[in-house]
Design a protein around this motif. Structure first.
Motif, mmCIF file in Angstrom:
data_model
loop_
_atom_site.group_PDB
_atom_site.id
_atom_site.type_symbol
_atom_site.label_atom_id
_atom_site.label_comp_id
_atom_site.label_asym_id
_atom_site.label_seq_id
_atom_site.Cartn_x
_atom_site.Cartn_y
_atom_site.Cartn_z
ATOM 1 N N ALA A 39 25.507 -22.137 24.181
ATOM 2 C CA ALA A 39 25.822 -21.214 22.899
ATOM 3 C C ALA A 39 26.302 -19.867 23.338
ATOM 4 C CB ALA A 39 24.929 -21.261 21.664
ATOM 5 N N LEU A 40 25.520 -19.360 24.423
ATOM 6 C CA LEU A 40 25.756 -17.794 24.746
ATOM 7 C C LEU A 40 27.249 -17.663 25.540
ATOM 8 C CD1 LEU A 40 24.845 -15.137 25.391
ATOM 9 C CD2 LEU A 40 23.667 -15.933 27.484
ATOM 10 N N ILE A 41 27.335 -18.792 26.547
ATOM 11 C CA ILE A 41 28.891 -19.015 27.115
ATOM 12 C C ILE A 41 29.874 -19.075 26.137
ATOM 13 C CG2 ILE A 41 30.362 -19.963 28.491
ATOM 14 C CD1 ILE A 41 28.302 -20.175 30.624
ATOM 15 N N HIS A 42 29.624 -19.950 25.185
ATOM 16 C CA HIS A 42 30.740 -20.054 24.147
ATOM 17 C C HIS A 42 31.063 -18.772 23.305
ATOM 18 C CE1 HIS A 42 29.545 -24.626 23.687
ATOM 19 N NE2 HIS A 42 30.140 -24.250 25.143
ATOM 20 N N ALA A 43 29.751 -18.104 22.773
ATOM 21 C CA ALA A 43 29.985 -16.807 22.219
ATOM 22 C C ALA A 43 30.846 -15.725 22.982
ATOM 23 C CB ALA A 43 28.883 -16.297 21.600
ATOM 24 N N ILE A 44 30.391 -15.732 24.341
ATOM 25 C CA ILE A 44 31.191 -14.757 25.237
ATOM 26 C C ILE A 44 32.597 -15.144 25.601
ATOM 27 C CG2 ILE A 44 31.373 -13.984 27.638
ATOM 28 C CD1 ILE A 44 28.239 -14.001 27.571
ATOM 29 N N THR A 45 32.946 -16.393 25.596
ATOM 30 C CA THR A 45 34.202 -16.943 25.768
ATOM 31 C C THR A 45 35.216 -16.612 24.417
ATOM 32 O OG1 THR A 45 33.408 -18.778 27.178
ATOM 33 C CG2 THR A 45 35.636 -19.103 26.282
ATOM 34 N N ASP A 46 34.705 -16.723 23.341
ATOM 35 C CA ASP A 46 35.421 -16.348 22.037
ATOM 36 C C ASP A 46 35.603 -14.979 22.136
ATOM 37 O OD1 ASP A 46 36.300 -18.703 20.731
ATOM 38 O OD2 ASP A 46 34.501 -18.843 19.530
ATOM 39 N N ALA A 47 34.406 -14.064 22.373
ATOM 40 C CA ALA A 47 34.682 -12.758 22.401
ATOM 41 C C ALA A 47 35.831 -12.223 23.398
ATOM 42 C CB ALA A 47 33.526 -12.079 22.903
ATOM 43 N N LEU A 48 36.016 -12.786 24.524
ATOM 44 C CA LEU A 48 37.025 -12.655 25.636
ATOM 45 C C LEU A 48 38.305 -12.976 25.010
ATOM 46 C CD1 LEU A 48 35.059 -13.191 28.629
ATOM 47 C CD2 LEU A 48 36.071 -11.094 27.951
ATOM 48 N N PRO A 72 30.312 -28.420 31.747
ATOM 49 C CA PRO A 72 29.586 -27.277 31.762
ATOM 50 C C PRO A 72 30.300 -26.273 31.324
ATOM 51 C CG PRO A 72 30.451 -27.997 34.079
ATOM 52 C CD PRO A 72 30.689 -29.161 33.351
ATOM 53 N N SER A 73 29.765 -25.343 30.598
ATOM 54 C CA SER A 73 30.670 -24.251 29.789
ATOM 55 C C SER A 73 31.145 -23.311 30.542
ATOM 56 C CB SER A 73 29.697 -23.631 28.835
ATOM 57 O OG SER A 73 29.286 -24.668 27.790
ATOM 58 N N SER A 74 30.433 -23.156 31.919
ATOM 59 C CA SER A 74 31.101 -22.390 33.072
ATOM 60 C C SER A 74 32.637 -22.555 33.137
ATOM 61 C CB SER A 74 30.326 -22.332 34.294
ATOM 62 O OG SER A 74 30.297 -23.749 34.741
ATOM 63 N N VAL A 75 33.129 -23.731 33.084
ATOM 64 C CA VAL A 75 34.369 -24.050 33.143
ATOM 65 C C VAL A 75 35.409 -23.382 32.255
ATOM 66 C CG1 VAL A 75 36.146 -25.993 33.033
ATOM 67 C CG2 VAL A 75 33.864 -26.343 34.207
ATOM 68 N N PHE A 76 34.680 -23.300 30.920
ATOM 69 C CA PHE A 76 35.396 -22.464 29.779
ATOM 70 C C PHE A 76 35.471 -21.161 30.285
ATOM 71 C CE2 PHE A 76 33.188 -25.596 26.735
ATOM 72 C CZ PHE A 76 33.971 -26.741 27.439
ATOM 73 N N LEU A 77 34.648 -20.386 30.799
ATOM 74 C CA LEU A 77 34.365 -19.302 30.937
ATOM 75 C C LEU A 77 35.476 -18.640 32.128
ATOM 76 C CD1 LEU A 77 33.007 -16.506 29.809
ATOM 77 C CD2 LEU A 77 31.224 -16.841 31.149
#
Length: 165
Positions: A39-48, A72-77
């Motif tokens: 959820a942390l990476i998802h929120a940061i990804t959406d903010a960016l 892994p959500s790191s792929v999204f980021l």
């Protein structure tokens, strides 16, 4: 300069690792989601993505796409960083809040910041991660899940190649 905001929520489920900011946190429950549910990476990804007006995480990584199952959500980021760079942006800073009654997250904040700095190729001092509770109120207070909120500042990067999405 542009600012974006992101927010994400996932419910706790058994038999799944708890991953926040790319760090596995020891806990009896993990978060439910199509990917690793970070959820942390998802929120940061959406903010960016929002700061650059490039849509949202669901547009780029839909849960209907089996490629992202348990990803892994790191792929999204990382992909988001690439999108920002190719569209002429660089990240100025990120400020994120994890809202959770359990587990206690303060021992893992530095590791989360380090993980995010590595993924985003940016200085540690430009990434803030904080954790708070809701003092027993709401779904997080009832220990049903975790919510995360993030704000990101991006700046025009004249040295990058500008392309459309």
């Amino acid at each position: 300069m542009r600012i974006g905001a992101g927010y994400d929520v996932h419910a706790f489920v058994p038999n799944r690792p708890l991953i926040l900011g790319g760090v596995t946190i020891p806990h009896t429950m993990g978060l439910d989601g199509h990917s690793d549910a970070d959820a942390l990476i998802h929120a940061i990804t959406d903010a960016l993505l929002g700061a650059a007006a490039l849509g949202d995480i669901g547009r780029h990584f839909p849960s209907s796409d089996e490629r992202w199952k348990n990803a892994p959500s790191s792929v999204f980021l990382r992909h988001t960083l690439h999108l920002l760079q190719t569209n002429g942006w660089r990240i100025g800073n990120i400020d994120a809040v994890i809202i959770a009654e359990t587990p206690k997250l303060s021992p893992f904040i530095d590791a989360m910041r380090q993980s995010l700095a590595e993924i985003l190729q940016m200085p540690l001092q430009d990434i803030s991660v904080k954790a708070t509770t809701t003092d027993g109120l709401g779904f997080t207070g009832r220990k049903e899940g975790i919510a995360c909120s993030a704000v990101a500042l991006i700046e025009s990067n004249p040295s990058s190649t500008v392309q459309s999405d």
